[in-house]
Write a protein that holds these residues in place. Structure first.
Motif, PDB file in Angstrom:
ATOM      1  N   LEU A  44       1.162  -1.658   0.109  1.00 33.78           N
ATOM      2  CA  LEU A  44       0.050  -0.057   0.009  1.00 33.78           C
ATOM      3  C   LEU A  44       1.185   0.936   0.042  1.00 33.78           C
ATOM      4  N   PRO A  45       0.479   2.629  -0.685  1.00 35.27           N
ATOM      5  CA  PRO A  45       1.253   3.724  -0.062  1.00 35.27           C
ATOM      6  C   PRO A  45       1.200   3.722   1.477  1.00 35.27           C
ATOM      7  N   TYR A  92      -0.548   9.443   0.367  1.00 34.50           N
ATOM      8  CA  TYR A  92      -2.209   9.293   0.786  1.00 34.50           C
ATOM      9  C   TYR A  92      -1.571  10.734   0.669  1.00 34.50           C
ATOM     10  N   ALA A 131     -13.327  11.753   6.083  1.00 36.21           N
ATOM     11  CA  ALA A 131     -14.067  11.392   4.870  1.00 36.21           C
ATOM     12  C   ALA A 131     -12.373   9.854   4.426  1.00 36.21           C
ATOM     13  N   LEU A 132     -11.560  10.784   4.754  1.00 35.11           N
ATOM     14  CA  LEU A 132     -10.365  11.049   4.121  1.00 35.11           C
ATOM     15  C   LEU A 132      -9.634  10.229   4.692  1.00 35.11           C
ATOM     16  N   TYR A 144     -10.967   7.674   7.196  1.00 36.02           N
ATOM     17  CA  TYR A 144     -11.571   7.297   7.345  1.00 36.02           C
ATOM     18  C   TYR A 144     -10.750   5.817   6.413  1.00 36.02           C
ATOM     19  N   ALA A 145     -10.673   6.404   5.134  1.00 38.11           N
ATOM     20  CA  ALA A 145     -11.049   5.678   4.227  1.00 38.11           C
ATOM     21  C   ALA A 145      -9.302   5.054   3.856  1.00 38.11           C
ATOM     22  N   LYS A 189      -8.842   2.489   7.709  1.00 42.05           N
ATOM     23  CA  LYS A 189     -10.115   1.739   7.658  1.00 42.05           C
ATOM     24  C   LYS A 189      -9.290   0.741   6.649  1.00 42.05           C
ATOM     25  N   GLY A 190      -9.247   1.443   5.719  1.00 39.03           N
ATOM     26  CA  GLY A 190      -8.422   0.358   4.279  1.00 39.03           C
ATOM     27  C   GLY A 190      -7.431   0.180   4.899  1.00 39.03           C
ATOM     28  N   LEU A 206      -8.576  -2.710   7.069  1.00 42.67           N
ATOM     29  CA  LEU A 206      -9.489  -4.248   6.584  1.00 42.67           C
ATOM     30  C   LEU A 206      -8.815  -4.871   6.431  1.00 42.67           C
ATOM     31  N   LEU A 207      -7.409  -4.449   5.190  1.00 39.99           N
ATOM     32  CA  LEU A 207      -6.366  -5.171   4.470  1.00 39.99           C
ATOM     33  C   LEU A 207      -5.909  -6.786   5.900  1.00 39.99           C
ATOM     34  N   ASP A 237      -7.479  -9.129   7.352  1.00 46.21           N
ATOM     35  CA  ASP A 237      -8.552  -9.716   6.397  1.00 46.21           C
ATOM     36  C   ASP A 237      -7.135 -10.845   6.162  1.00 46.21           C
TER      37      ASP A 237
END
Lengths: 210, 210
Positions: free
Chosen positions: A110-111, A116, A147-148, A150-151, A154-155, A158-159, A162
């Motif tokens: 990921l970056p 980000y 909004a930024l 969280y994205a 949380k992104g 979650l990855l 998972d």
């Protein structure tokens, strides 16, 4: 013993137990009487390093079980310290690697968090700003900064969740401590990569005779 | 009727049923005999647009139930078309908004796919390249391109799935069709934002007299 882990934006040193960081310009001016046992992922420095006789490249000595093509030696060094689990190195990029019974099962990239932030600012001046590091994952964001945040956070969460399932998580890198806080079964180890380098040298003491 | 949705990098037009896109330079040179009913999120164009008498700003007419501070009018227009579900607009940024019984419950913003590609190339030349659009979410990546593609696409997927639960998903934007394919309960509608604008005008026919 002087160890060095060279990345794209900085070089981290461990001088016995003293840790310090130089940016790449400072690194190029760094003089040492001691030998420097290093790993390097910075393409631009490869030729320079190969001409410096006091720099010893540890990369050829890692015997690491993976089918991943072109796995960065920093990721190898970090994974080399564990038998089972997930290794997250959160720097200018965030690498996530899964190890099972000393075998590397794969990974993703990921970056990094600061990058980000850069890309949002590049997309629109409206998306410029600091992230909210206290963001809740359980409430829907009601303003741009949230909004930024969280994205991104949380992104990432979650990855990693998972892939990790119930495996142990090992975090390192500049944002490693922050990200480790999202998980119950996480260990933050600032020196994880250096531990991998030390383990390698411990297993191959002839390296110190080079 | 000529409708226009102006973003940060381009302006999309719907001329009755004919859809076309101009980049911002082309947009500034675009001449029209007709009135142009528009929405705009591009800060740099706000002053210019307010001085153009044939440009009619639809933004003030949206009565949309949200507590989100500064929700972009493009997101409002897209959400305005549905009573319940999740709206994903995948362009230079990816906005994800949740609507329940005509009420906006919040949303989040990811970088757009092309901007992920840019930021990876900026982080390191090693991370430059095309994404693998056929990437599997069930196998751990074994090379760099897959490692990036997995992180970006599965990251987007997990975030949307987490918020959507079993709600209907509505995708729009340049990458909307591609992302819609990750989900079973997804609808791709290229004209979603224009449908919101048309619905607004249908409810407020006096706008056409302006």
């Amino acid at each position: 013993m002087l160890l060095c882990d060279i990345g794209n934006s900085s070089a981290n040193f461990l001088d016995d137990n003293k840790y310090f960081t130089l940016n790449i310009e400072q690194f190029l001016e760094f003089k040492s009487e001691q030998k420097i046992y290093y790993i390097n992922v910075n393409e631009r420095l490869k030729t320079y390093l190969s001409t410096q006789s006091h720099f010893i490249n540890l990369e050829p000595y890692f015997a690491f079980d993976t089918i991943y093509q072109g796995l960065g030696v920093d990721r190898i060094a970090a994974c080399y310290t564990i038998s089972d689990g997930v290794v997250v190195d959160a720097g200018s990029a965030i690498t996530v690697d899964l190890v099972s019974n000393f075998i590397h099962l794969g990974g993703f990239i990921l970056p990094g968090i600061a990058n980000y932030k850069k890309i949002y600012a590049h997309i629109s001046p409206r998306l410029k700003g600091e992230f909210n590091t206290q963001i809740s994952f359980d409430a829907f964001p009601q303003k741009t900064n949230d909004a930024l945040s969280y994205a991104v956070f949380k992104g990432i969460y979650l990855l990693i969740k998972d892939v990790a399932k119930n495996e142990k998580l090992y975090f390192t890198g500049g944002d490693g401590q922050f990200l480790a806080n999202f998980f119950d079964n996480a260990i933050y180890d600032k020196l994880l990569i250096f531990r991998g380098m030390k383990k390698l040298i411990g297993e191959n003491p002839r390296i110190l005779k080079l």
